[in-house]
Design a protein around this motif. Structure first.
Motif, PDB file in Angstrom:
ATOM      1  N   TRP A  25      -9.634 -14.021  -3.869  1.00 42.20           N
ATOM      2  CA  TRP A  25     -10.235 -14.195  -2.540  1.00 42.20           C
ATOM      3  C   TRP A  25     -10.005 -15.611  -2.026  1.00 42.20           C
ATOM      4  CZ3 TRP A  25     -12.685 -10.739   0.668  1.00 42.20           C
ATOM      5  CH2 TRP A  25     -13.285 -11.293   1.803  1.00 42.20           C
ATOM      6  N   ASN A  26     -10.287 -16.586  -2.880  1.00 43.95           N
ATOM      7  CA  ASN A  26     -10.242 -17.986  -2.460  1.00 43.95           C
ATOM      8  C   ASN A  26      -8.835 -18.496  -2.175  1.00 43.95           C
ATOM      9  OD1 ASN A  26     -13.005 -18.103  -2.510  1.00 43.95           O
ATOM     10  ND2 ASN A  26     -13.118 -19.077  -4.508  1.00 43.95           N
ATOM     11  N   ARG A  27      -7.839 -17.816  -2.673  1.00 45.26           N
ATOM     12  CA  ARG A  27      -6.470 -18.203  -2.305  1.00 45.26           C
ATOM     13  C   ARG A  27      -5.927 -17.328  -1.169  1.00 45.26           C
ATOM     14  NH1 ARG A  27      -5.657 -16.075  -7.528  1.00 45.26           N
ATOM     15  NH2 ARG A  27      -4.550 -14.083  -7.409  1.00 45.26           N
ATOM     16  N   GLY A  28      -6.807 -16.513  -0.579  1.00 44.82           N
ATOM     17  CA  GLY A  28      -6.423 -15.688   0.559  1.00 44.82           C
ATOM     18  C   GLY A  28      -5.648 -14.444   0.191  1.00 44.82           C
ATOM     19  N   ASP A  29      -5.739 -14.025  -1.062  1.00 47.37           N
ATOM     20  CA  ASP A  29      -5.021 -12.854  -1.565  1.00 47.37           C
ATOM     21  C   ASP A  29      -5.943 -11.641  -1.508  1.00 47.37           C
ATOM     22  OD1 ASP A  29      -3.534 -10.965  -2.945  1.00 47.37           O
ATOM     23  OD2 ASP A  29      -3.517 -12.089  -4.839  1.00 47.37           O
ATOM     24  N   LEU A  30      -6.061 -11.056  -0.326  1.00 44.69           N
ATOM     25  CA  LEU A  30      -6.960  -9.915  -0.163  1.00 44.69           C
ATOM     26  C   LEU A  30      -6.535  -8.744  -1.033  1.00 44.69           C
ATOM     27  CD1 LEU A  30      -9.447  -8.740   1.188  1.00 44.69           C
ATOM     28  CD2 LEU A  30      -7.977  -7.968   3.052  1.00 44.69           C
ATOM     29  N   GLU A  31      -5.231  -8.494  -1.129  1.00 48.24           N
ATOM     30  CA  GLU A  31      -4.764  -7.374  -1.955  1.00 48.24           C
ATOM     31  C   GLU A  31      -5.131  -7.601  -3.420  1.00 48.24           C
ATOM     32  OE1 GLU A  31      -3.784  -4.553  -0.497  1.00 48.24           O
ATOM     33  OE2 GLU A  31      -4.101  -5.662   1.371  1.00 48.24           O
ATOM     34  N   GLY A  32      -5.028  -8.838  -3.891  1.00 55.57           N
ATOM     35  CA  GLY A  32      -5.449  -9.155  -5.254  1.00 55.57           C
ATOM     36  C   GLY A  32      -6.936  -8.924  -5.449  1.00 55.57           C
ATOM     37  N   PHE A  33      -7.724  -9.296  -4.439  1.00 58.40           N
ATOM     38  CA  PHE A  33      -9.163  -9.051  -4.501  1.00 58.40           C
ATOM     39  C   PHE A  33      -9.462  -7.558  -4.537  1.00 58.40           C
ATOM     40  CE2 PHE A  33     -13.023  -7.958  -2.161  1.00 58.40           C
ATOM     41  CZ  PHE A  33     -13.975  -8.559  -2.967  1.00 58.40           C
ATOM     42  N   LEU A  34      -8.734  -6.787  -3.725  1.00 58.87           N
ATOM     43  CA  LEU A  34      -8.979  -5.346  -3.659  1.00 58.87           C
ATOM     44  C   LEU A  34      -8.659  -4.627  -4.969  1.00 58.87           C
ATOM     45  CD1 LEU A  34      -7.748  -4.599  -0.037  1.00 58.87           C
ATOM     46  CD2 LEU A  34     -10.108  -4.467  -0.887  1.00 58.87           C
ATOM     47  N   GLU A  35      -7.901  -5.278  -5.844  1.00 61.22           N
ATOM     48  CA  GLU A  35      -7.627  -4.689  -7.157  1.00 61.22           C
ATOM     49  C   GLU A  35      -8.906  -4.528  -7.971  1.00 61.22           C
ATOM     50  OE1 GLU A  35      -4.588  -6.913  -9.162  1.00 61.22           O
ATOM     51  OE2 GLU A  35      -3.128  -6.511  -7.571  1.00 61.22           O
ATOM     52  N   SER A  36      -9.987  -5.185  -7.548  1.00 59.37           N
ATOM     53  CA  SER A  36     -11.255  -5.053  -8.252  1.00 59.37           C
ATOM     54  C   SER A  36     -11.845  -3.652  -8.103  1.00 59.37           C
ATOM     55  CB  SER A  36     -12.261  -6.092  -7.743  1.00 59.37           C
ATOM     56  OG  SER A  36     -12.548  -5.904  -6.365  1.00 59.37           O
ATOM     57  N   TYR A  37     -11.481  -2.950  -7.033  1.00 59.06           N
ATOM     58  CA  TYR A  37     -12.042  -1.626  -6.761  1.00 59.06           C
ATOM     59  C   TYR A  37     -11.222  -0.521  -7.414  1.00 59.06           C
ATOM     60  CZ  TYR A  37     -15.204  -3.678  -3.385  1.00 59.06           C
ATOM     61  OH  TYR A  37     -16.193  -4.418  -2.807  1.00 59.06           O
ATOM     62  N   TRP A  38     -11.927   0.467  -7.911  1.00 64.82           N
ATOM     63  CA  TRP A  38     -11.318   1.677  -8.455  1.00 64.82           C
ATOM     64  C   TRP A  38     -10.562   2.363  -7.328  1.00 64.82           C
ATOM     65  CZ3 TRP A  38     -14.663   6.575  -9.451  1.00 64.82           C
ATOM     66  CH2 TRP A  38     -13.929   7.541 -10.149  1.00 64.82           C
ATOM     67  N   GLN A  39      -9.326   2.687  -7.528  1.00 64.64           N
ATOM     68  CA  GLN A  39      -8.530   3.343  -6.490  1.00 64.64           C
ATOM     69  C   GLN A  39      -8.768   4.840  -6.563  1.00 64.64           C
ATOM     70  OE1 GLN A  39      -4.530   2.067  -5.910  1.00 64.64           O
ATOM     71  NE2 GLN A  39      -5.071  -0.075  -6.157  1.00 64.64           N
ATOM     72  N   SER A  40      -9.894   5.242  -5.985  1.00 64.53           N
ATOM     73  CA  SER A  40     -10.349   6.626  -6.026  1.00 64.53           C
ATOM     74  C   SER A  40     -11.118   6.942  -4.747  1.00 64.53           C
ATOM     75  CB  SER A  40     -11.272   6.819  -7.231  1.00 64.53           C
ATOM     76  OG  SER A  40     -11.975   8.036  -7.157  1.00 64.53           O
ATOM     77  N   GLU A  41     -11.166   8.198  -4.410  1.00 66.05           N
ATOM     78  CA  GLU A  41     -12.005   8.636  -3.295  1.00 66.05           C
ATOM     79  C   GLU A  41     -13.483   8.626  -3.671  1.00 66.05           C
ATOM     80  OE1 GLU A  41     -11.121   9.104  -0.080  1.00 66.05           O
ATOM     81  OE2 GLU A  41      -9.279   8.234  -0.880  1.00 66.05           O
ATOM     82  N   GLN A  42     -13.783   8.403  -4.957  1.00 64.91           N
ATOM     83  CA  GLN A  42     -15.161   8.390  -5.436  1.00 64.91           C
ATOM     84  C   GLN A  42     -15.821   7.010  -5.338  1.00 64.91           C
ATOM     85  OE1 GLN A  42     -16.706  11.264  -6.538  1.00 64.91           O
ATOM     86  NE2 GLN A  42     -14.858  12.229  -5.785  1.00 64.91           N
ATOM     87  N   VAL A  43     -15.043   5.945  -5.146  1.00 59.90           N
ATOM     88  CA  VAL A  43     -15.602   4.595  -5.102  1.00 59.90           C
ATOM     89  C   VAL A  43     -16.457   4.432  -3.850  1.00 59.90           C
ATOM     90  CG1 VAL A  43     -13.581   3.553  -3.987  1.00 59.90           C
ATOM     91  CG2 VAL A  43     -15.068   2.120  -5.387  1.00 59.90           C
ATOM     92  N   ARG A  44     -17.577   3.678  -3.984  1.00 63.08           N
ATOM     93  CA  ARG A  44     -18.518   3.497  -2.867  1.00 63.08           C
ATOM     94  C   ARG A  44     -18.777   2.024  -2.626  1.00 63.08           C
ATOM     95  NH1 ARG A  44     -21.771   7.840  -5.767  1.00 63.08           N
ATOM     96  NH2 ARG A  44     -22.247   6.063  -7.050  1.00 63.08           N
ATOM     97  N   TYR A  45     -19.010   1.685  -1.347  1.00 59.63           N
ATOM     98  CA  TYR A  45     -19.359   0.321  -0.972  1.00 59.63           C
ATOM     99  C   TYR A  45     -20.404   0.385   0.126  1.00 59.63           C
ATOM    100  CZ  TYR A  45     -18.850  -4.429   0.906  1.00 59.63           C
ATOM    101  OH  TYR A  45     -19.080  -5.700   1.345  1.00 59.63           O
ATOM    102  N   VAL A  46     -21.513  -0.329  -0.068  1.00 64.73           N
ATOM    103  CA  VAL A  46     -22.580  -0.396   0.920  1.00 64.73           C
ATOM    104  C   VAL A  46     -22.834  -1.858   1.237  1.00 64.73           C
ATOM    105  CG1 VAL A  46     -24.996   0.118   1.436  1.00 64.73           C
ATOM    106  CG2 VAL A  46     -23.661   1.702   0.027  1.00 64.73           C
ATOM    107  N   SER A  47     -22.807  -2.187   2.517  1.00 67.46           N
ATOM    108  CA  SER A  47     -23.086  -3.543   2.957  1.00 67.46           C
ATOM    109  C   SER A  47     -23.595  -3.484   4.385  1.00 67.46           C
ATOM    110  CB  SER A  47     -21.825  -4.403   2.886  1.00 67.46           C
ATOM    111  OG  SER A  47     -22.100  -5.719   3.310  1.00 67.46           O
TER     112      SER A  47
END
Length: 133
Positions: A24-46
């Motif tokens: 995140w801090n180096r501006g690598d959004l795709e690298g940050f997104l690797e933290s999430y499970w690549q599935s239709e089951q993953v959830r995010y609430v904010s």
């Protein structure tokens, strides 16, 4: 509850969060997104939004931070502490600070993340973040 301070899993989880923060801090959004499970089951609430599915979450992040009129990613500081680890699942509580390019705090809050070890890597399967104050 057992002491999770120095277990191998605890150290691996903290290292994973450090990698995600560094991306995140180096501006690598795709690298940050690797933290999430690549599935239709993953959830995010904010805030007032609940999202399901990796592609939906990734598209929201891209729009929020990479669109032409977006404010940019800034910097993120994370403090994490695994609360519970059982086999390939972990519950992590943490705090975050969002900083602008001048290192001024522009937001802070707390999150609870359910991680699952998938193919040997800890991935976020459920993420609930709340702004504080």
């Amino acid at each position: 509850m057992s002491d999770l301070t120095n277990t191998d899993d605890t150290q691996a989880i903290k290292a994973a969060f450090q990698r995600w923060q560094d991306a995140w801090n180096r501006g690598d959004l795709e690298g940050f997104l690797e933290s999430y499970w690549q599935s239709e089951q993953v959830r995010y609430v904010s805030g007032n939004q609940m999202m399901m599915g990796y592609e939906t979450i990734a598209a929201t992040y891209r729009q929020r931070y990479l669109a032409e009129d977006a404010p940019g990613m800034g910097q993120m500081q994370l403090e994490v502490e695994p609360d519970f680890i059982a086999g390939d699942d972990a519950l992590v509580f943490g705090r975050y600070k969002a900083l602008d390019d001048d290192q001024q705090v522009i937001g802070h809050g707390a999150f609870t993340v359910h991680l699952r070890r998938i193919d040997g890597e800890w991935k976020i399967v459920s993420d609930h973040a709340s702004a504080l104050g």
